[in-house]
Design a protein around this motif. Structure first.
Motif, mmCIF file in Angstrom:
data_model
loop_
_atom_site.group_PDB
_atom_site.id
_atom_site.type_symbol
_atom_site.label_atom_id
_atom_site.label_comp_id
_atom_site.label_asym_id
_atom_site.label_seq_id
_atom_site.Cartn_x
_atom_site.Cartn_y
_atom_site.Cartn_z
ATOM 1 N N SER A 208 2.403 -4.449 -6.822
ATOM 2 C CA SER A 208 3.143 -3.610 -5.888
ATOM 3 C C SER A 208 2.254 -2.496 -5.352
ATOM 4 O O SER A 208 1.321 -2.046 -6.023
ATOM 5 C CB SER A 208 4.360 -2.992 -6.594
ATOM 6 N N PHE A 209 2.565 -2.034 -4.122
ATOM 7 C CA PHE A 209 1.822 -0.908 -3.558
ATOM 8 C C PHE A 209 2.636 -0.268 -2.448
ATOM 9 O O PHE A 209 3.577 -0.876 -1.905
ATOM 10 C CB PHE A 209 0.442 -1.347 -3.039
ATOM 11 N N ASN A 210 2.281 0.959 -2.109
ATOM 12 C CA ASN A 210 2.939 1.708 -1.038
ATOM 13 C C ASN A 210 1.906 2.152 -0.011
ATOM 14 O O ASN A 210 0.759 2.467 -0.361
ATOM 15 C CB ASN A 210 3.627 2.969 -1.574
ATOM 16 N N LEU A 211 2.335 2.229 1.240
ATOM 17 C CA LEU A 211 1.540 2.814 2.318
ATOM 18 C C LEU A 211 2.337 3.986 2.894
ATOM 19 O O LEU A 211 3.501 3.832 3.256
ATOM 20 C CB LEU A 211 1.290 1.799 3.425
ATOM 21 N N TYR A 212 1.696 5.154 2.950
ATOM 22 C CA TYR A 212 2.330 6.340 3.528
ATOM 23 C C TYR A 212 1.579 6.699 4.808
ATOM 24 O O TYR A 212 0.368 6.963 4.775
ATOM 25 C CB TYR A 212 2.284 7.519 2.543
ATOM 26 N N ARG A 213 2.302 6.706 5.932
ATOM 27 C CA ARG A 213 1.687 6.995 7.219
ATOM 28 C C ARG A 213 2.221 8.309 7.763
ATOM 29 O O ARG A 213 3.421 8.618 7.626
ATOM 30 C CB ARG A 213 1.936 5.848 8.198
ATOM 31 N N PRO A 218 -4.522 11.129 7.482
ATOM 32 C CA PRO A 218 -4.871 9.734 7.205
ATOM 33 C C PRO A 218 -3.786 9.029 6.392
ATOM 34 O O PRO A 218 -3.057 9.654 5.617
ATOM 35 C CB PRO A 218 -6.170 9.850 6.391
ATOM 36 N N THR A 219 -3.697 7.726 6.568
ATOM 37 C CA THR A 219 -2.773 6.905 5.780
ATOM 38 C C THR A 219 -3.216 6.905 4.315
ATOM 39 O O THR A 219 -4.408 6.870 4.006
ATOM 40 C CB THR A 219 -2.741 5.471 6.319
ATOM 41 N N ILE A 220 -2.227 6.933 3.413
ATOM 42 C CA ILE A 220 -2.495 6.923 1.978
ATOM 43 C C ILE A 220 -1.964 5.631 1.375
ATOM 44 O O ILE A 220 -0.833 5.215 1.662
ATOM 45 C CB ILE A 220 -1.817 8.118 1.261
ATOM 46 N N VAL A 221 -2.776 4.989 0.547
ATOM 47 C CA VAL A 221 -2.340 3.844 -0.245
ATOM 48 C C VAL A 221 -2.073 4.335 -1.660
ATOM 49 O O VAL A 221 -2.874 5.092 -2.226
ATOM 50 C CB VAL A 221 -3.415 2.735 -0.282
ATOM 51 N N TYR A 222 -0.957 3.890 -2.216
ATOM 52 C CA TYR A 222 -0.621 4.313 -3.576
ATOM 53 C C TYR A 222 -0.314 3.085 -4.431
ATOM 54 O O TYR A 222 0.484 2.230 -4.055
ATOM 55 C CB TYR A 222 0.592 5.245 -3.558
ATOM 56 N N THR A 223 -0.989 3.006 -5.570
ATOM 57 C CA THR A 223 -0.690 1.996 -6.583
ATOM 58 C C THR A 223 -0.409 2.714 -7.889
ATOM 59 O O THR A 223 -0.733 3.890 -8.051
ATOM 60 C CB THR A 223 -1.856 1.006 -6.766
ATOM 61 N N GLU A 224 0.190 2.001 -8.821
ATOM 62 C CA GLU A 224 0.683 2.655 -10.031
ATOM 63 C C GLU A 224 0.382 1.835 -11.264
ATOM 64 O O GLU A 224 0.438 0.599 -11.234
ATOM 65 C CB GLU A 224 2.199 2.867 -9.891
ATOM 66 N N GLY A 225 0.054 2.536 -12.367
ATOM 67 C CA GLY A 225 -0.104 1.908 -13.669
ATOM 68 C C GLY A 225 0.843 2.564 -14.641
ATOM 69 O O GLY A 225 1.688 3.380 -14.274
ATOM 70 N N PRO A 235 -10.862 4.452 3.608
ATOM 71 C CA PRO A 235 -10.585 3.633 4.802
ATOM 72 C C PRO A 235 -10.575 2.136 4.531
ATOM 73 O O PRO A 235 -9.743 1.409 5.089
ATOM 74 C CB PRO A 235 -11.708 4.019 5.765
ATOM 75 N N GLU A 236 -11.474 1.666 3.685
ATOM 76 C CA GLU A 236 -11.529 0.231 3.412
ATOM 77 C C GLU A 236 -10.297 -0.228 2.630
ATOM 78 O O GLU A 236 -9.749 -1.306 2.893
ATOM 79 C CB GLU A 236 -12.810 -0.109 2.647
ATOM 80 N N THR A 237 -9.864 0.593 1.682
ATOM 81 C CA THR A 237 -8.672 0.255 0.903
ATOM 82 C C THR A 237 -7.436 0.261 1.797
ATOM 83 O O THR A 237 -6.585 -0.631 1.718
ATOM 84 C CB THR A 237 -8.477 1.250 -0.255
ATOM 85 N N VAL A 238 -7.354 1.278 2.655
ATOM 86 C CA VAL A 238 -6.217 1.366 3.577
ATOM 87 C C VAL A 238 -6.200 0.160 4.513
ATOM 88 O O VAL A 238 -5.142 -0.439 4.758
ATOM 89 C CB VAL A 238 -6.273 2.679 4.379
ATOM 90 N N LEU A 243 -3.526 -4.795 6.035
ATOM 91 C CA LEU A 243 -3.565 -6.218 6.389
ATOM 92 C C LEU A 243 -2.690 -7.032 5.440
ATOM 93 O O LEU A 243 -1.935 -7.917 5.870
ATOM 94 C CB LEU A 243 -5.004 -6.731 6.349
ATOM 95 N N ARG A 244 -2.785 -6.712 4.146
ATOM 96 C CA ARG A 244 -1.935 -7.400 3.173
ATOM 97 C C ARG A 244 -0.457 -7.208 3.501
ATOM 98 O O ARG A 244 0.346 -8.135 3.419
ATOM 99 C CB ARG A 244 -2.228 -6.894 1.760
ATOM 100 N N TYR A 245 -0.109 -5.975 3.891
ATOM 101 C CA TYR A 245 1.293 -5.698 4.161
ATOM 102 C C TYR A 245 1.774 -6.457 5.397
ATOM 103 O O TYR A 245 2.903 -6.965 5.415
ATOM 104 C CB TYR A 245 1.537 -4.196 4.333
ATOM 105 N N ASP A 246 0.926 -6.547 6.399
ATOM 106 C CA ASP A 246 1.282 -7.317 7.591
ATOM 107 C C ASP A 246 1.571 -8.774 7.230
ATOM 108 O O ASP A 246 2.529 -9.377 7.721
ATOM 109 C CB ASP A 246 0.158 -7.250 8.627
ATOM 110 N N HIS A 247 0.742 -9.337 6.342
ATOM 111 C CA HIS A 247 0.946 -10.717 5.924
ATOM 112 C C HIS A 247 2.207 -10.862 5.075
ATOM 113 O O HIS A 247 2.934 -11.874 5.197
ATOM 114 C CB HIS A 247 -0.277 -11.224 5.158
#
Length: 275
Positions: A208-213, A218-225, A235-238, A243-247
């Motif tokens: 699971s992951f979140n994108l905050y725009r 800048p956009t933030i990607v958030y993952t959790e453990g 930028p590369e992670t975002v 792209l993953r989210y679009d798919h």
């Protein structure tokens, strides 16, 4: 009374709330019992909140604001109080949720916290630890107030079909949770798509992951453990997660088909009888 006299308003948002509640109550010439009677709460609860031993609710704060004519002070403070009660590693996420213009999230095992019902929250949080469960539930639910802002964020949830079948709590809790998901069916700002089992291998298998725009940040990607969160603006992670989210969104069912699947699961798995 000793605890009240030594309460330090600078110790925490909860202490500050209690200090301000007491200050305004005394300025109004009311005892704790009298204020409790006006608010339809017990004087004991008023005392516990004033001494930072009990969390105030939004409803309590709004009633107290009206009764004490505070100009909405306590209602504004309660949001800070609730955020301060979140686990330290999660507070940054709550701030991202509050500031984001768009939130895109993929969840595999359960419904995202921003769309959870109170009963579902209690079942999730109480799975291993039921201490202070009501307060912890209130803290999580308080995050959902972002949808009550004049300009709430646009929220996209791609939810694995597995989360519909993962029984959290009893069937009644699951029926309520799935019905809650479908209550947003005609809300263009809260969108729920189900990623069906038939999608097979997909772009979210790593988790699971979140994108905050945001409008200017800048956009933030958030993952959790376990017990830790990992926000990044790399930028590369975002780019990769976007792209993953679009798919994922492309592989998921349409909004209408998702709502239909949710209704079928309510019937078949949790015994919901539709009229």
């Amino acid at each position: 009374m000793t605890h009240i006299n030594v309460l330090d308003p600078g110790a925490s948002p909860l202490d500050y709330f209690g200090f301000e509640l007491r200050r305004h109550r005394e300025a109004a010439g009311l005892t704790q019992r009298q204020l409790g009677d006006i608010l339809n709460y017990t004087g004991s609860l008023v005392g516990q909140i004033e001494t930072a031993r009990k969390l105030p609710t939004q409803e309590f704060s709004e009633r107290a604001d009206t009764a004490l004519e505070t100009g909405g002070l306590l209602s504004r403070l309660v949001e800070l109080v609730m955020r301060s009660q979140l686990p330290a590693w999660f507070r940054q996420v709550a701030e991202l949720e509050a500031r984001a213009e768009e939130i895109c999230t993929f969840h595999m095992g359960m419904v995202h916290g921003l769309l959870q019902t109170p009963e579902y929250v209690r079942a999730v949080l109480g799975a291993l630890d039921d201490t202070d469960l009501e307060d912890r539930t209130a803290v999580r639910l308080a995050r959902q107030r972002i949808f009550e802002k004049p300009k709430p964020p646009v929220f996209w949830l791609v939810l694995s079909e597995a989360a519909l079948h993962q029984k959290i709590g009893d069937p009644e809790i699951m029926r309520g949770q799935l019905a809650h998901l479908n209550s947003f069916e005609n809300n263009p700002r809260i969108n729920v798509q189900v990623l069906p089992y038939s999608a097979g291998a997909h772009a979210g298998l790593t988790g699971s992951f979140n994108l905050y725009r945001f409008s200017s940040d800048p956009t933030i990607v958030y993952t959790e453990g376990y017990g830790s969160g990992h926000p990044t603006a790399n930028p590369e992670t975002v780019k990769d997660c976007s792209l993953r989210y679009d798919h994922l969104r492309a592989a998921a069912l349409s909004l209408k088909d998702s709502a239909d699947l949710i209704r079928r699961v309510m019937e078949d798995r949790y015994g919901e009888q539709l009229a």
